[in-house]
Structures are given as C-alpha cells and as structure tokens.
Design an enzyme around this catalytic site. Structure first.
Site, PDB file in Angstrom:
ATOM      1  N   ASP A 192     -29.515 -19.838  23.459  1.00  0.00           N
ATOM      2  CA  ASP A 192     -29.535 -18.914  24.477  1.00  0.00           C
ATOM      3  C   ASP A 192     -28.565 -17.581  24.163  1.00  0.00           C
ATOM      4  O   ASP A 192     -27.465 -17.741  24.282  1.00  0.00           O
ATOM      5  CB  ASP A 192     -29.455 -19.453  25.724  1.00  0.00           C
ATOM      6  CG  ASP A 192     -29.336 -18.629  26.989  1.00  0.00           C
ATOM      7  OD1 ASP A 192     -30.078 -17.506  26.685  1.00  0.00           O
ATOM      8  OD2 ASP A 192     -29.006 -18.940  28.139  1.00  0.00           O
ATOM      9  N   GLU A 228     -26.332  -9.894  30.113  1.00  0.00           N
ATOM     10  CA  GLU A 228     -27.458 -10.711  30.666  1.00  0.00           C
ATOM     11  C   GLU A 228     -26.912 -11.827  31.755  1.00  0.00           C
ATOM     12  O   GLU A 228     -27.122 -12.044  32.686  1.00  0.00           O
ATOM     13  CB  GLU A 228     -28.507 -10.951  29.936  1.00  0.00           C
ATOM     14  CG  GLU A 228     -29.615 -11.850  30.427  1.00  0.00           C
ATOM     15  CD  GLU A 228     -29.516 -13.102  30.884  1.00  0.00           C
ATOM     16  OE1 GLU A 228     -30.441 -13.724  31.522  1.00  0.00           O
ATOM     17  OE2 GLU A 228     -28.734 -13.862  30.203  1.00  0.00           O
TER      18      GLU A 228
END
Length: 464
Positions: A192, A228
């Site tokens: 991620d 993000e």
C-alpha cells in the site's frame, strides 16, 4: 511561462545541458501523430522488481513525500515523458479544518531536469537539503504523459498515492539468491501502495515501448498524489487544478491503484473521521466530587458510540464499523483529569455523512450530560465533537471488465475526491489485510499479476 523537457538517451551530461522548449501554461502541447512518443526512451525502463525495491527503500510517510517524489520525477524524465508538478500544502500548514476552503496551486510543466545528485540521494532513500532542487516544491503531486492531447482530455488516467503510513520499514525479501514467483517482498508500502505504483508504471511503459503498440501514446496519463493516508489532500488538490485548466483536464476512465488482491473492487465503504475533546474540571483525587473527570466522560461517550448508536448498514457493504484509534487524557493518577480526547474513524456501510454526524452528536450528548455536572449539580465541563472533513458515504466503482474476480472492500480511497464524469476502476496487487502492519509484504507473483491486470484494464477500457 512553463517548459516541457524531451529526453533522448541516458547520458546525464547531455540531459543536464538540454535546452527546454517554451510553452504557455494554459495551452496543451501539440500531440504527435505517431503511435509512439518520438522521445520515449525505452532503454530507461527499470525492471519491475528493481523499481519496486527503489520505491520501498525511500521513506515517504505522509507529509514527507518529497524524496520519493523526486525519484519518480527523475525516472519519468529519463523515460522522455512530460512531467507536471503541483505544490500541495502540508496537512499541518495552519489549517484549522479540512472543511475550510483552500487555494490550490495549479500544475506546472517542469522547467528543468531534477538534479542528478538529488536524484541519486532520493534513490538511496536519503535527503540532503543542501542539494535540494529548488525547481521542485517541498511537497507535490505528479502528472505525467507521453504526448499531450488537444483539449486536455486523456482517455485513461492511472492514479495512485506515493505516501505511506508510519513507521518506515526498510525493504527486504526472503530470496537466498535470485527472486522467484514465491519470493516474499517486505517493507512499508510494498503493498500500500508502492506495489500498485510499480505495477502501474511498468504496465504503462511496456505498452508504450511495444514494437507494435496497441494504444496511442496520448491515450494514458498518470497522476501520483500525496496525502491519501491522511484525508486525501493530494487528490482534492489535483481535482481542483484539473477543473481550472483551460480547457479543463478530463478523463473517460480512471484506474485507481490500491491493494485489491488483483480483483476488481465494485466499491468501498465510506469514511467519517472525528475527534472527541472533553473538557472537565480538575480536583484532588481524594475529593473527586469537586471536579469533573474528563476521562470518565470520554469513556462513557465511547461506550455509547459502540453500544447505543444506530449506525447504517447495507446488503452490499455490511455493517458500519467504529474504530477508536487513539485516546489521551489526564496528567497523573492522583488528579481528577481536566482534559481527555479520542480519535475515531467510522467506515460507513450506508447512509449520508451529515445524518451520521447528527446522530453521533445526539448519542454523545445524551450519554454524557449528567457526568458533566460537579458535586453541586452545576455543569462544569463540555464535550466537543470535531469533524475535520465532510466525510463520504459508500463509494460504488465499476467492475464491468471481463476476466476479473470482483468483491467490495472496507477501506477508504481517493476515488471520491477526483471529480468528473469518468468510469472508476479500483484495482491493484497485494492484500489490504497486511497493509499498515509490521508484516506488510507482497509476493513477486502478485506484482507480476498486477502488471498484467493493469494492461488488461487499459486495453479493455480504451473504447469505453
């Protein structure tokens, strides 16, 4: 005035002395009529595993993404791609709330190549302020393309984020000599979302460099954003900038890179973050009735949220979940605490954020109103419920491409922050179940599968 850099070959001394071409900041570059960008340098393409390792080796915790951004910009420049950057303010740059209006900066064509010294430092996961390239902002988004299009419309946008959660975990793998499909690659961001990032760039560059390209060089653009993991500030800034170019920058298809086990996610839960701040009244712990314990009020508020709140659910996304992520309160064991706080994240399975906010406020007020009174029955404290952003409900994504398994996910993404009338696909290698953990890792075979998956999505959606 802004500039665009064309890169031929790998010789850095030649690159450093190249003379940029001038372009107006609001006028798109004239696209080439050839299938391949004339300046694309396929010899600069890095092998997937090498690129993945370099990305992981550079620490890029949210708000500190400059080093990895510098590395990526230089790599894209080596490939002969046009690169634009957009400054993005730090999450802590004096803003009281993410709800406040921001003045977002525009994207700008880079005026020079990234310094080779700084690039080498970034590639080694190091930063030296004395060698900082002042052509790059301290924190920035990256927008890149092979050929500009007329009207600033790119059919397909590949996008993911370059920031990670803390703490930094160095790159490692369990291969003894050479990597093989079952090699496990570890490190912060390996899943991620640097796994998606490496696979995306590899798929795009391999399509551009194919002897007989099946996509036009102006079909795809890439957007890489910061922030993000901390509320989506980078994507919100990019979306605002795209809407204000002349003409607006638009896309028909958006492919968002996040770990989905190489399946297509048909959507994900919504997200609502908030903080509880309790202000009580301190007193000697031997005489607690003289004060109001902020800790006791906080505990009761959290208990009510977990047991009494009627939170939305849906058949597609299941139940809304509540995570009490951080708690803080008090100064000593023998002092009635005056202050306490907690940070909470809800993953919304249905409903509208504003309705959930009102319900949360109501439940907390009812649960704590009596505890806020001191021994004389006077109200001597308060509970503040602070929502730093508007939040969003469940996000539906497209999953109409044949050949992929489909499911839904419980985490949040940047998908809702990119405005526009485009199809939205959520896809990437690796599992979210190990992301954000101390054992974050991905198999080499999953990276390879991710590359092929992105190619398939680009190919099958190019006529949509």
């Amino acid at each position: 005035m802004k500039t665009s850099i064309s890169i031929v070959g790998l010789c850095m001394s030649i690159l450093a002395s190249a003379i940029p071409q001038q372009h107006d900041s609001q006028t798109p570059l004239v696209p080439s009529t050839s299938k391949q960008p004339p300046s694309f340098n396929s010899e600069a393409i890095r092998p997937l595993l090498r690129l993945h390792q370099q990305l992981i080796s550079i620490e890029s915790i949210s708000n500190d993404e400059r080093a990895v951004g510098t590395f990526i910009v230089r790599y894209l420049q080596e490939l002969g791609l046009t690169v634009e950057v957009q400054p993005v303010a730090s999450e802590n740059a004096g803003k009281k709330s993410l709800e406040e209006e921001e003045e977002y900066a525009p994207f700008s064509l880079l005026t020079a190549l990234v310094h080779e010294e700084e690039y080498n430092l970034a590639a080694a996961g190091e930063v030296d302020a004395s060698k900082k390239n002042h052509k790059l902002p301290d924190r920035f988004n990256i927008f890149a393309y092979a050929n500009a299009t007329k009207g600033r419309h790119y059919h397909t946008l590949l996008t993911t984020h370059i920031d990670t959660v803390p703490p930094f975990i160095p790159y490692s793998n369990n291969a003894t000599k050479s990597t093989h499909p079952s090699t496990l690659i570890s490190g912060r961001g390996s899943v991620d979302a640097k796994g998606s990032l490496a696979a995306m760039l590899t798929s795009w560059t391999s399509l551009l460099s194919a002897p007989s390209p099946t996509i036009r060089s102006d079909l795809v653009a890439v957007l890489l954003v910061v922030g993000e993991e901390v509320g989506g500030s980078g994507m919100r800034a990019a979306s605002h900038a795209f809407a204000h170019t002349t003409p607006p920058t638009t896309f028909s298809v958006g492919i968002f890179g996040e770990p989905t086990e190489s399946k297509l996610a048909c959507g994900h839960k919504g997200n609502l973050r908030f903080t509880l701040n309790v202000h009580g009244k301190n007193a000697h712990s031997g005489y607690p009735w003289l004060g109001v314990s902020a800790n006791e009020v906080l505990v009761e508020a959290l208990h009510a949220l977990k047991t009494k709140a009627r939170l939305p659910s849906s058949e597609k996304y299941g139940n809304t979940t509540v995570n009490i992520g951080r708690m803080e309160g008090g100064v000593a064991g023998n002092v009635v605490p005056e202050k306490a706080s907690a940070d909470i994240t809800m993953r919304l399975a249905g409903g509208e954020p504003e309705e959930v906010k009102e319900h949360v406020r109501s439940v907390i007020e009812e649960a704590t109103k009596d505890l806020l009174k001191d021994g004389e029955g006077k109200t001597a404290g308060e509970v503040q419920v602070i929502f730093p952003e508007r939040g969003y409900g469940p996000v539906d994504c497209d999953c109409d491409v044949d050949g992929f398994e489909t499911f839904t996910v419980n985490y949040g993404t940047d998908v809702p922050w990119l405005d526009g009338e485009h199809k939205r696909y959520l896809y990437g290698p690796g599992s979210i179940l190990v992301a954000h953990s101390d054992h974050e890792a991905i198999l080499r075979s999953d990276l390879d599968r991710g590359v092929e998956g992105y190619k398939t999505l680009i190919e099958k959606t190019k006529k949509m």
